[in-house]
Design a protein around this motif. Structure first.
Motif, PDB file in Angstrom:
ATOM      1  N   ALA A  16       4.411   4.412  -4.644  1.00  0.00           N
ATOM      2  CA  ALA A  16       3.423   3.664  -3.808  1.00  0.00           C
ATOM      3  C   ALA A  16       2.972   2.285  -3.982  1.00  0.00           C
ATOM      4  O   ALA A  16       3.182   1.376  -3.427  1.00  0.00           O
ATOM      5  CB  ALA A  16       1.926   4.318  -3.710  1.00  0.00           C
ATOM      6  N   ARG A  46      10.477  -3.452   1.049  1.00  0.00           N
ATOM      7  CA  ARG A  46      10.517  -1.947   1.404  1.00  0.00           C
ATOM      8  C   ARG A  46       9.604  -1.902   2.705  1.00  0.00           C
ATOM      9  O   ARG A  46       8.978  -2.830   2.848  1.00  0.00           O
ATOM     10  CB  ARG A  46       9.534  -1.120   0.343  1.00  0.00           C
ATOM     11  N   SER A  47       9.793  -0.800   3.633  1.00  0.00           N
ATOM     12  CA  SER A  47       9.108  -0.811   4.859  1.00  0.00           C
ATOM     13  C   SER A  47       7.580  -0.744   4.842  1.00  0.00           C
ATOM     14  O   SER A  47       7.081  -1.015   5.801  1.00  0.00           O
ATOM     15  CB  SER A  47       9.682   0.623   5.323  1.00  0.00           C
ATOM     16  N   ASP A  48       6.942  -0.478   3.641  1.00  0.00           N
ATOM     17  CA  ASP A  48       5.439  -0.546   3.562  1.00  0.00           C
ATOM     18  C   ASP A  48       5.077  -1.904   3.123  1.00  0.00           C
ATOM     19  O   ASP A  48       3.756  -2.111   2.961  1.00  0.00           O
ATOM     20  CB  ASP A  48       5.047   0.309   2.715  1.00  0.00           C
ATOM     21  N   GLN A  50       5.986  -3.423   0.343  1.00  0.00           N
ATOM     22  CA  GLN A  50       5.996  -3.740  -1.191  1.00  0.00           C
ATOM     23  C   GLN A  50       7.291  -4.562  -1.531  1.00  0.00           C
ATOM     24  O   GLN A  50       8.453  -4.289  -0.984  1.00  0.00           O
ATOM     25  CB  GLN A  50       6.346  -2.299  -1.989  1.00  0.00           C
ATOM     26  N   ASN A  70       2.565  -6.661  -2.307  1.00  0.00           N
ATOM     27  CA  ASN A  70       2.550  -6.101  -1.452  1.00  0.00           C
ATOM     28  C   ASN A  70       2.357  -7.071  -0.252  1.00  0.00           C
ATOM     29  O   ASN A  70       1.055  -7.396  -0.265  1.00  0.00           O
ATOM     30  CB  ASN A  70       1.898  -4.736  -1.049  1.00  0.00           C
TER      31      ASN A  70
END
Length: 294
Positions: A16, A46-48, A50, A70
């Motif tokens: 995470a 990344r898709s979130d 990050q 992020n």
């Protein structure tokens, strides 16, 4: 050995928040052709939201991620403007095109090494210029920014208005053919004055590895050279790097959406030919975050 690369990269993808450098062993395919002094890396998101860095250096691959790095969204295109730092601190300023609101953002990041772990201690994303919907690629050749959207190539000029950094209105350099360009990265500027040209390298959907030369004074004057006629269609990210003991050469890191990567060595970066390119596949590394040419 290739299996260990996949395992390391996959392990990081599941985190995470990361403040680690995850090494992965080399794949043998390219090692004998790419000198150990070559290094090349690219930013990825990344898709979130990050941020990651994918790195090839010293004949090994690694994935880097910093705590608090992020952005909250994934840029459709990204390019570094500038940066500075040392072993314990850095600042970086970047362009990032938003996926939905049509804006180009200026992203500022500040990182510090705290108790042995890199952390982003300050970050901001501010509106820079509207009209960037559909942006697929950004490539900066200061004071110019190149943008690929739809079938067209555009150029903006970096400037200051009332001491505030901004971009001029775009100049559309070409109106066709650029929907087949998959990657584009600034390489260098040659000559001076009215003869100065920006040299960019990229890949096309027909498999070509190609260089474009754009005259700075008359930017609609564009010539191109095919370095390789086939084999480069699958790359969604292409980055160039340096070889400390081979200053005339360059390293090329290509990444595919499937997570596979390849690395190549070009012994003469300025000769306009691809016959001396060596290297090959690094295998499937699990590098599936959206990567950008650097």
């Amino acid at each position: 050995m290739r299996k260990s690369i996949v395992a390391a990269a996959t392990a990081l993808t599941g985190l995470a928040v990361a403040g680690v450098i995850v090494p992965a062993g080399p794949a043998a395919a390219a090692l004998s052709d790419v000198p150990a002094d070559c290094g090349v890396s690219t930013a990825a998101y990344r898709s979130d939201g990050q941020r990651l860095s994918y790195v090839y250096s010293g004949q090994t691959t690694s994935t880097k991620a910093y705590v608090n790095d992020n952005l909250g969204w994934v840029p459709t295109a990204h390019q570094q403007i500038g940066g500075a730092g040392d072993d314990t601190f850095f600042r970086s300023t970047e362009y990032a095109a938003h996926p939905t609101d049509g804006w180009l953002y200026k992203v500022s990041r500040q990182g510090e090494l705290v108790d042995g772990t890199w952390r982003i201690t300050a970050q901001s994303a501010s509106h820079l210029k509207d009209g960037f919907a559909g942006t697929r690629i950004l490539a900066t050749a200061s004071p110019y920014l190149y943008r690929v959207a739809g079938t067209s190539l555009y150029r903006y000029t970096e400037t200051y208005v009332d001491d505030v950094f901004t971009l001029t209105s775009p100049v559309r350099l070409t109106t066709s053919g650029w929907d087949t360009v998959n990657t584009l990265t600034y390489e260098r500027t040659e000559e001076t004055g009215t003869a100065a040209v920006d040299v960019l390298i990229g890949t096309k959907s027909n498999g070509e590895l190609k260089e474009w030369r754009i005259n700075r004074a008359t930017p609609t004057t564009i010539t191109s050279t095919v370095l390789k006629a086939s084999g480069w269609a699958g790359f969604t990210s292409l980055s160039t790097g340096y070889c400390s003991a081979h200053p005339d050469g360059r390293a090329l890191l290509g990444i595919k959406a499937t997570g596979a990567a390849s690395v190549h060595f070009d012994a003469d970066a300025t000769d306009g030919v691809g016959t001396d390119l060596k290297g090959g596949s690094l295998g499937t590394l699990g590098w599936t975050a959206k990567a950008y040419g650097q």
